[in-house]
Each structure stands twice: as structure tokens, then as C-alpha cells.
Design a protein around this motif. Structure first.
Motif, PDB file in Angstrom:
ATOM      1  N   LYS A 211     -36.277  32.139  54.068  1.00 27.46           N
ATOM      2  CA  LYS A 211     -35.974  32.612  55.307  1.00 27.46           C
ATOM      3  C   LYS A 211     -36.553  31.928  56.752  1.00 27.46           C
ATOM      4  O   LYS A 211     -35.716  32.311  57.686  1.00 27.46           O
ATOM      5  CB  LYS A 211     -36.256  34.220  55.291  1.00 27.46           C
ATOM      6  N   ILE A 212     -37.066  30.919  56.479  1.00 29.47           N
ATOM      7  CA  ILE A 212     -37.759  30.453  57.623  1.00 29.47           C
ATOM      8  C   ILE A 212     -37.264  28.953  57.842  1.00 29.47           C
ATOM      9  O   ILE A 212     -37.643  28.143  56.729  1.00 29.47           O
ATOM     10  CB  ILE A 212     -39.111  30.560  57.789  1.00 29.47           C
ATOM     11  N   ASN A 213     -36.717  28.608  59.022  1.00 27.73           N
ATOM     12  CA  ASN A 213     -36.311  27.187  58.729  1.00 27.73           C
ATOM     13  C   ASN A 213     -36.881  26.387  60.090  1.00 27.73           C
ATOM     14  O   ASN A 213     -36.375  26.630  61.163  1.00 27.73           O
ATOM     15  CB  ASN A 213     -34.764  27.229  59.174  1.00 27.73           C
ATOM     16  N   PRO A 214     -38.049  25.883  59.969  1.00 25.94           N
ATOM     17  CA  PRO A 214     -38.837  25.028  61.069  1.00 25.94           C
ATOM     18  C   PRO A 214     -37.883  23.687  61.498  1.00 25.94           C
ATOM     19  O   PRO A 214     -37.167  23.280  60.970  1.00 25.94           O
ATOM     20  CB  PRO A 214     -40.349  24.621  60.424  1.00 25.94           C
ATOM     21  N   ASN A 215     -38.392  23.279  62.922  1.00 23.51           N
ATOM     22  CA  ASN A 215     -37.701  22.346  63.162  1.00 23.51           C
ATOM     23  C   ASN A 215     -38.272  21.141  62.751  1.00 23.51           C
ATOM     24  O   ASN A 215     -39.767  21.131  63.133  1.00 23.51           O
ATOM     25  CB  ASN A 215     -37.762  22.189  64.848  1.00 23.51           C
ATOM     26  N   VAL A 216     -37.615  20.328  61.844  1.00 20.53           N
ATOM     27  CA  VAL A 216     -38.420  19.161  61.131  1.00 20.53           C
ATOM     28  C   VAL A 216     -37.571  18.131  61.003  1.00 20.53           C
ATOM     29  O   VAL A 216     -36.392  18.374  60.615  1.00 20.53           O
ATOM     30  CB  VAL A 216     -39.083  19.675  59.723  1.00 20.53           C
TER      31      VAL A 216
END
Length: 375
Positions: free
Chosen positions: A176-181
Motif C-alpha cells: 500500500k506504500i509507494n515511495p519515490n524511488v
């Protein structure tokens, strides 16, 4: 990004609890399956064999697809294998194979957590602090095990049920979490592996892990079986050991700012050697007082070492650098439990087993002195 870091902490905690709990539940399982000390050590070693084999591939995957996706994949695969041991643990071969698979899959989690830190804080003054925050999962795991060790001697099967539930929750939360990568080219990441500074830093880490996880895996059963310490007193030792680790990891960032990364690592390695040798000649009361100091010295070198590795590699290749460091340095973790088990089997000596653990610190000290001339 703090929720990502907390997610990385939770995943690190789960994979640590999975492998470190073996140091406690190995006692009733050894009775159930009629295992000797070498066979007990080989179970832990099988986990680390898998961990070593898959760490570099996982590091490359993490830099390519992102840490959260890697955590999700790893966590969801681990669920059924832990349920298998909960429902049907009747074979030593099954036990070794499942721990091997656990190692292969769990190797994704810690490099992912470090990648998350690198994404958000590599350029900040608190970089070592956030690394220490994630790595505080280790002493907290040790503390928890010390508090429930005597319970787990009777309810050991529930470790695997709780692990299955925990990894399922981790997989769901991570998805559910999408980091900026930003995706890093595999070719670019591979160059990190051939940096001689990374290679030597990894050798330092190998010696550290040899000492840390060899001690954490064996200290509880060693005190009971070879030092004639009661289970309750051994659990208290483990508690003080864990508190020491936690205190050390909380204070290490400030210490690094005061005296520098290299000196902090060196002081802790030497401290571990001194206290471990004192343990061999101490009585019950002194052993408890030394447990706290052993805890401090057994883990405070980790955050500055991992910080050093990622600073050399750069944040974009953090997954690969820590994956590579895990792959090579976990050889120390992989060998140490079996080496200590073999030493105990041959000598029945607590003293010789502690000397075997100090070999790791000696490797690290020599490597650190050489690295300092290259930086």
C-alpha cells in the motif's frame, strides 16, 4: 517517509525474530528431533546459506523495482513456509530445507529497509541515526526473546504461527506504500561490487556479524549447558545483553559525531573482545554485570559500518551495496553458529567457544586498519 522507515523497521524485526528465535527454540526442538550441537548449528547455518546466495540478486532487484515491492514479494512468500513448520515439524531435513528457503527469501528485507533510508536521508546529518533506528530492531528482538524465552521453551510452535501472521501483515502494508524511488541500471549498480573500499568494508562487516550473531545464536544455550547457569538467569543475561545493545545503538550517532566513524567501530570491536574473555573467568554475579557491556559492544559497530558502506556507494546503489555486503558478510553469520557448535562438541568448553567468536572481531580490526589508509 517516516512510515516507510517504520515499515523497514518492522520487516527487519520480523526476519531477525525468525532467525534469532532459533537460539531459544532450538532447545525443545533438539529434544524432539534428537539433535546434537552440530545439527543445531547447521539449522542456523542453512538460513544464512540462503541469505548469502540471494543477497546480491535481491540488491540488484531492489535498486531496479524499489524497496517496497521487494518487501511485499519477500513477505508473502515467507507466509506459507512458516505455516508449514507450525503444522508439521517432524523431520530434521524439513527443518533445514525450510530455514534455507527462509534465508533465500528474507534476504530482500534488510537491504530494502536500508534503501528506504538512503532514498530519504543519505544527504542529511542524521543518516547514521536513521540507520541506527532501523537496526534497533535487532536489540529489541533480543530483548523480546529474553522476556519470553522460558515461555518459548514450551510454546515454541507458536513462533512460526506468529511469523506467518507478521509477514502477511508486512506484505499487505508494504503493497500500500509507494515511495519515490528512481530505478537504477543494473550495470551501474554492479560496478559497486568491484570497488575495493566496499569490499574491505564488507570484510569488516563479516567479522562483526560473526561475533554478533554467533553470540546471539548461542549465548542462551551455552550458559545453560556449558556454564551451568539456570534458564531463568540465562534469560536475565539475554535481557541485559539486549538492553546493552539498545543503549549502544541509541547513543552511537552522537558518538560518531564526537570521535568519528572509524574510531567508534574500532572501540566497539576491542570492547567486545575484552568483555567476551572476561566472561570466561567470571562467576554468576559478574556475568550479569558484563552482559550489559557485551550488549553495547556487540552491536554499536553496525550502524556506522553500514553508513560507511552506503556513503561510499551512493544512495542510488544502496540496495546493491548493502545486498553485496549482506552476501559476503553473512558468510560470517553463516559459519559462526556451526563453528561454535563444533567447538562445543569437540571441547565442551565455554572458554574456547568465546575465543571462536572473537575471531570475527580480529578480522574486522585488521580490515578496518587497512581501510582507514584507503579513505
Amino acid at each position: 517517509m517516516i512510515r516507510n522507515i517504520l515499515l523497514g523497521w518492522f520487516g527487519t524485526f520480523l526476519q531477525l525474530f525468525l532467525r534469532l528465535s532459533w537460539g531459544v527454540i532450538s532447545i525443545p526442538i533438539a529434544v524432539l528431533l534428537h539433535l546434537n550441537t552440530v545439527e543445531i548449528g547447521l539449522v542456523a547455518t542453512s538460513f544464512y546459506i540462503g541469505y548469502v546466495i540471494s543477497s546480491i540478486p535481491w540488491g540488484l532487484v531492489i535498486d531496479k523495482i524499489g524497496p517496497n515491492k521487494a518487501i511485499t514479494i519477500s513477505a508473502l512468500i515467507l507466509v506459507p513456509f512458516n505455516l508449514l513448520l507450525f503444522f508439521s515439524l517432524n523431520s530434521y531435513v524439513l527443518l533445514v530445507v525450510v530455514y534455507l528457503i527462509d534465508g533465500l527469501v528474507a534476504a530482500a528485507i534488510f537491504p530494502s529497509a536500508m534503501k528506504i533510508v538512503a532514498i530519504s536521508h543519505s544527504d542529511g546529518s542524521k543518516f547514521t541515526f536513521y540507520i541506527a533506528l532501523v537496526e534497533s530492531a535487532a536489540p529489541i528482538t533480543t530483548l523480546l526473546l529474553s522476556l519470553i524465552a522460558t515461555i518459548l521453551l514450551h510454546l515454541w510452535k507458536f513462533v512460526y504461527l506468529l511469523m506467518a501472521i507478521g509477514f502477511l501483515l508486512l506484505g499487505i502494508l508494504s503493497a500500500k506504500i509507494n515511495p519515490n524511488v528512481t530505478s537504477t541500471e543494473i550495470r551501474k549498480s554492479l560496478k559497486i561490487i568491484f570497488d575495493k573500499r566496499i569490499a574491505l568494508s564488507t570484510l569488516i562487516r563479516l567479522g562483526e556479524l560473526w561475533a554478533t550473531w554467533g553470540t546471539t545464536t548461542w549465548i542462551f544455550p551455552m550458559l545453560i549447558l556449558y556454564k551451568d547457569i539456570s534458564p531463568s538467569l540465562s534469560a536475565l543475561f539475554l535481557l541485559l545483553f539486549g538492553i546493552g545493545q539498545l543503549v549502544g545503538i541509541i547513543s552511537v550517532d552522537r558518538l560518531v559525531q564526537l570521535v568519528g566513524t572509524i574510531k567508534v567501530i574500532l572501540l566497539n570491536l576491542i570492547g567486545f573482545i575484552i568483555i567476551s574473555l572476561l566472561l570466561t573467568i567470571s562467576n554468576d554475579n559478574l556475568i550479569l554485570s558484563e552482559a550489559f557491556l557485551l550488549g553495547i559492544f556487540s552491536f554499536s559497530y553496525r550502524p556506522p559500518t553500514d553508513s560507511l558502506i552506503m556513503k561510499i556507494s551512493g544512495g542510488g546503489s544502496a540496495g546493491t551495496s548493502i545486498g553485496y555486503a549482506n552476501a559476503i558478510s553473512q558468510i560470517g553469520t553463516m559459519i559462526a553458529p556451526t563453528v561454535v557448535g563444533l567447538v562445543l562438541y569437540l571441547t565442551k568448553s565455554f572458554t574456547f567457544s568465546m575465543i571462536a567468536l572473537d575471531i570475527g572481531c580480529i578480522i574486522s580490526v585488521i580490515s578496518l586498519i587497512i581501510l582507514e589508509t584507503w579513505l
